[in-house]
Design a protein around this motif. Structure first.
Motif, short mmCIF file in Angstrom:
data_model
loop_
_atom_site.label_atom_id
_atom_site.label_comp_id
_atom_site.label_asym_id
_atom_site.label_seq_id
_atom_site.Cartn_x
_atom_site.Cartn_y
_atom_site.Cartn_z
N VAL A 57 0.05 23.14 0.30
CA VAL A 57 1.37 23.91 -0.31
C VAL A 57 2.09 23.15 -1.40
CG1 VAL A 57 3.18 25.20 0.31
CG2 VAL A 57 1.36 24.99 2.01
N ASN A 58 1.81 23.48 -2.45
CA ASN A 58 2.04 22.38 -3.65
C ASN A 58 3.63 22.80 -3.89
OD1 ASN A 58 2.34 21.15 -6.24
ND2 ASN A 58 1.37 22.80 -7.42
N PRO A 59 4.54 21.84 -3.82
CA PRO A 59 6.00 22.10 -4.12
C PRO A 59 6.30 22.39 -5.43
CG PRO A 59 5.63 19.89 -3.30
CD PRO A 59 4.40 20.58 -3.26
N MET A 98 0.70 13.13 -3.41
CA MET A 98 0.34 13.91 -4.92
C MET A 98 1.41 13.56 -5.78
SD MET A 98 -2.58 15.09 -4.50
CE MET A 98 -2.92 16.75 -5.28
N TYR A 99 2.73 13.50 -5.47
CA TYR A 99 3.74 13.27 -6.36
C TYR A 99 4.70 12.16 -5.97
CZ TYR A 99 2.55 18.21 -7.52
OH TYR A 99 1.90 19.35 -7.95
N THR A 105 4.83 13.25 -15.24
CA THR A 105 3.77 13.77 -15.99
C THR A 105 3.39 15.33 -15.61
OG1 THR A 105 2.66 11.82 -16.41
CG2 THR A 105 1.27 13.53 -16.87
N TRP A 106 3.43 16.11 -16.68
CA TRP A 106 3.25 17.48 -16.36
C TRP A 106 2.46 18.06 -17.08
CZ3 TRP A 106 5.33 18.76 -11.75
CH2 TRP A 106 6.32 18.08 -11.09
N VAL A 107 1.48 19.18 -16.84
CA VAL A 107 0.63 19.85 -17.59
C VAL A 107 0.99 21.14 -17.61
CG1 VAL A 107 -1.84 20.26 -17.93
CG2 VAL A 107 -1.15 18.15 -16.76
N GLU A 108 0.97 21.93 -18.78
CA GLU A 108 1.26 23.45 -18.79
C GLU A 108 0.67 23.91 -20.23
OE1 GLU A 108 5.57 23.96 -19.26
OE2 GLU A 108 5.72 21.91 -19.99
N THR A 130 -0.33 21.27 -13.32
CA THR A 130 -0.44 19.97 -12.93
C THR A 130 -1.29 19.50 -11.65
OG1 THR A 130 1.61 19.85 -13.95
CG2 THR A 130 0.87 17.98 -12.33
N VAL A 131 -1.21 20.52 -10.60
CA VAL A 131 -1.90 20.10 -9.28
C VAL A 131 -3.27 20.45 -9.54
CG1 VAL A 131 -1.68 22.38 -8.30
CG2 VAL A 131 -1.71 20.44 -6.96
N VAL A 132 -3.66 21.41 -10.24
CA VAL A 132 -5.29 21.68 -10.31
C VAL A 132 -5.72 20.74 -11.06
CG1 VAL A 132 -6.68 23.45 -11.55
CG2 VAL A 132 -4.89 24.29 -10.00
#
Length: 282
Positions: A57-59, A98-99, A105-108, A130-132
């Motif tokens: 469950v990705n916050p 995970m964080y 760092t973020w991906v979008e 980011t999580v994927v």
């Protein structure tokens, strides 16, 4: 079936499999697995030698007032279902794994997240991307399967993979539904009896809209007004977040349906925010 909670251990295991010449498949989930999830697992199983299911469950993809703390969870059941459908490994990290506290760092892909769910959930797709991306890096998967109920998510992830040259093949799997047409979702557990009885009207409205297109209606505003009126009558307890008709790849609104388009909706039914879509084929 293995259960791993540490990202480094997962990466070590997957690199070992790759060194042995084994291909890896991935099905990312937030858990509380239902038949929609298991259909993704079944779709992925023949595509790889080793199959990884993430349960996280990705916050990062929840907004401040969303249901992160109440999101349904049943890890024991998730593992049993994953194993029964052929998973080799379940990856179930804690958020802190995970964080890091100073994660920066973020991906979008912000352009594709301007409309539909991205309009009302502004941090959602940044968290998803980011999580994927992290899961792709950790697993070294060659194939990943995602459901088409989250069409916008799949379109964004396809663009992410293309733009960043990530060596993975994404497979979209059709929406799995209850017998009455309601799209399967973990959040369906929030529905009261009255809400559950009315919820299939989300799909029925989309089917009626598609019928209008087949009859020759091409004006997007006319079609959106039609569906708004349908939902006002059939879903009086529902609050419409959006009704949009968009390009299925760019996720940008269209004014006239000149080629295939996507009709996508989000409706708040009590505690449950339900999404659905239909491809309008011309």
């Amino acid at each position: 079936m293995k259960i791993i909670t540490n990202p480094t251990e997962l990466q070590r295991q997957c690199l070992a499999w790759r060194k042995q010449g084994l291909s890896i498949g991935l099905v990312p989930t937030m858990g509380y697995l239902h038949n929609g999830h298991t259909s993704l697992i079944d779709r992925a199983r023949p595509e790889c030698d080793r199959l990884v299911i993430s349960v996280f469950v990705n916050p990062a993809q929840f907004g401040a007032n969303e249901d992160l703390s109440s999101y349904p969870r049943d890890f024991e059941s998730d593992c049993a279902k994953a194993e029964a459908h052929g998973a080799d490994l379940v990856f179930a990290p804690e958020p802190g794994a995970m964080y890091a506290d100073n994660h920066a760092t973020w991906v979008e892909a912000p352009k594709l997240g301007e409309h539909l769910c991205g309009a009302s959930r502004p941090v959602h797709f940044r968290g998803v991307c980011t999580v994927v991306t992290k899961l792709f890096m950790l697993t070294q998967a060659e194939t990943a399967v995602f459901g088409e109920k989250d069409w916008q998510q799949l379109a964004i992830l396809r663009r992410l993979v293309r733009d960043l040259n990530i060596p993975i093949r994404l497979i979209g799997h059709p929406i799995v539904r209850e017998e009455d047409g309601l799209a399967l979702s973990s959040r369906n557990a929030y529905l009261t009896g009255v809400e559950r009885a009315a919820a299939p009207n989300i799909r029925k409205g989309l089917l009626k809209l598609a019928g209008k297109v087949r009859e020759g209606e091409r004006d997007a505003e006319t079609l959106k007004r039609f569906l708004t009126e349908e939902y006002a009558a059939a879903l009086p307890m529902g609050v419409v977040d959006y009704i949009e008709i968009v390009d299925p790849d760019e996720i940008s609104p269209v004014e006239t349906i000149a080629r295939n388009a996507l009709a996508a909706v989000a409706v708040q039914m009590g505690k449950a925010r339900l999404i659905d879509n239909i491809l309008l084929e011309v």
